[in-house]
Scaffold this active site. Structure first.
Site, PDB file in Angstrom:
ATOM      1  N   HIS A  15       0.864  -1.204   0.000  1.00  0.00           N
ATOM      2  CA  HIS A  15       0.000   0.000   0.000  1.00  0.00           C
ATOM      3  C   HIS A  15       0.887   1.236   0.000  1.00  0.00           C
ATOM      4  CE1 HIS A  15      -3.788   2.172   1.564  1.00  0.00           C
ATOM      5  NE2 HIS A  15      -2.879   3.110   1.330  1.00  0.00           N
ATOM      6  N   ASP A 251       1.613   2.728   3.481  1.00  0.00           N
ATOM      7  CA  ASP A 251       0.766   3.921   3.309  1.00  0.00           C
ATOM      8  C   ASP A 251       1.625   5.179   3.262  1.00  0.00           C
ATOM      9  OD1 ASP A 251      -1.549   5.299   2.784  1.00  0.00           O
ATOM     10  OD2 ASP A 251      -2.260   5.331   4.850  1.00  0.00           O
TER      11      ASP A 251
HETATM   12  O1  DOR Z   1      -3.020   9.674   5.582  1.00  0.00           O
HETATM   13  C1  DOR Z   1      -3.461   9.360   4.494  1.00  0.00           C
HETATM   14  N1  DOR Z   1      -2.970   9.911   3.367  1.00  0.00           N
HETATM   15  N2  DOR Z   1      -4.451   8.485   4.443  1.00  0.00           N
HETATM   16  C2  DOR Z   1      -5.082   8.215   3.300  1.00  0.00           C
HETATM   17  O2  DOR Z   1      -6.005   7.462   3.329  1.00  0.00           O
HETATM   18  C3  DOR Z   1      -4.696   8.912   2.039  1.00  0.00           C
HETATM   19  C4  DOR Z   1      -3.330   9.385   2.096  1.00  0.00           C
HETATM   20  C5  DOR Z   1      -3.009  10.378   1.008  1.00  0.00           C
HETATM   21  O3  DOR Z   1      -3.308  10.109  -0.163  1.00  0.00           O
HETATM   22  O4  DOR Z   1      -2.434  11.424   1.316  1.00  0.00           O
HETATM   23 ZN    ZN Z   2      -3.294   5.101   1.688  1.00  0.00          ZN
END
Ligand code: DOR
Ligand code: ZN
Length: 344
Positions: A15, A251
């Site tokens: 991710h 992430d």
């Molecule tokens: O912290 C986050 N940033 N959570 C998300 O779900 C999206 C991501 C982003 O695209 O900046």
């Molecule tokens: Zn994400």
């Protein structure tokens, strides 16, 4: 004797946000340096909803990532689901090897999710098709109801939406992304083998006190927002449990410094530069370094039905001092030091 170096099968990031344009060129090499493959989120503006857009984006990513030392980095592309998702387009992209999975953002849950799904009923035919062709559904698991406290949005999503989805689509592979709560860890543990979860470094290291440590800390802000200590401990226990349902997904979500340090700062933590060192410190602190390779390199590909990578990466026990800025951005752990060093 303490372990002086740790060699594991080359890992993947299940991710990541790589963005586009200058930002893509700035951040992609960091992910490509540590990971063989990465599941790339489609929340660009406009979102990646067509096979043609995903294919072109994949080409831009490969160019930006360059070569890493042993292998070429492989971006694994995802389709952004909207209420107008077309099951035929989705199935075609999957059959052509462009799309590996599809991402469900509840509308307005997070960055660039305005085109997300407003009503699950709208995508039921798409989910049926994904189930039939074995294409995983990746979920940002938070309700968007403003009446629900932001710290409860993941647990309420599990309660109101996810349970029913798992029941109605028993053969659909589902990844609950970036889990942050005890409820999520328990739900995934108890769910059928079709359900898995990714875990980020920040949700292993931080609890919600980090958001307010000595003042407001925009670089600790991501979505889902970090939770209470009891939740962090439950997520850590899941990560190091050895269960094949939990795997690495950083992430990593870069935003320009002025977009983070703002009266209305963006959500996202740029953790790509030292992701493996960050995870390794957690596994070591939990006395679970023997479980690290499974989490980083085996559970993800097995869940997705993809081959394990060839080759290895090595972390050495040596201090890594994380710079205040990397590629002009503030990285996770900026100014801190980590007890492991990724070897080129
Ligand atoms: O912290 C986050 N940033 N959570 C998300 O779900 C999206 C991501 C982003 O695209 O900046
Ligand atoms: Zn994400």
């Amino acid at each position: 004797m303490t372990l002086q170096s740790l060699t594991i099968r080359r890992p993947d990031d299940w991710h990541v946000h790589l963005r586009d344009g200058d930002m893509l060129r700035a951040v992609a090499p960091y992910t490509a340096r540590q990971f063989a493959r990465a599941i790339v989120m489609p929340n660009l503006s406009p979102p990646v909803t067509s096979v043609a857009a995903a294919s072109a984006y994949r080409t831009r990513i490969a160019a930006a990532a360059g070569r890493n030392s042993e292998t070429r980095f492989t971006p694994l592309m995802t389709c952004y689901l909207t209420d107008a998702a077309d099951p035929d387009e989705l199935a075609r992209g999957h059959a052509e090897g462009v799309w590996v999975a599809a991402k469900l953002y509840p509308a307005n849950a997070t960055t660039n999710s305005a085109h997300g799904v407003t009503d699950l009923a709208a995508i039921r035919p798409t989910l049926e098709r994904m189930q039939a062709i074995g294409m995983p559904l990746l979920i940002h698991g938070e309700v968007t109801d403003p009446d629900i406290d932001i710290f409860d949005r993941e647990a309420v999503f599990i309660d109101r939406i996810l349970g029913g989805l798992v029941r109605d689509f028993p053969a659909l592979k589902i990844v609950l992304e970036h889990i942050t709560t005890k409820e999520a860890a328990e739900f995934v543990t108890d769910a059928p083998a079709t359900v898995a979860a990714t875990i980020t470094p920040q949700h292993l290291h931080l609890n919600r006190n980090a958001l307010f440590a000595g003042g407001l800390r925009p670089h600790a802000y991501c979505l889902p927002v970090v939770k209470r200590e009891a939740h962090r401990l439950a997520v850590r226990a899941a990560a190091v449990s050895g269960s094949p349902k939990f795997f690495l997904g950083t992430d990593s979500a870069p935003h320009a410094v002025d977009a983070k340090e703002s009266a209305c700062g963006c959500a996202g933590i740029f953790n790509a530069p030292h992701a493996l060192e960050s995870y390794a410190t957690v596994f070591e602190a939990e006395g679970a370094l023997d479980k690290f390779e499974g989490f980083a390199s085996e559970h993800g590909p097995r869940f997705y039905g993809l081959p394990l990578n060839d080759g290895t990466v090595t972390l050495q026990r040596a201090e890594t001092t994380v710079a205040d800025r990397v590629a002009g951005l503030v990285p996770f752990h900026a100014g801190e030091s980590l007890g492991w060093r990724f070897m080129e």
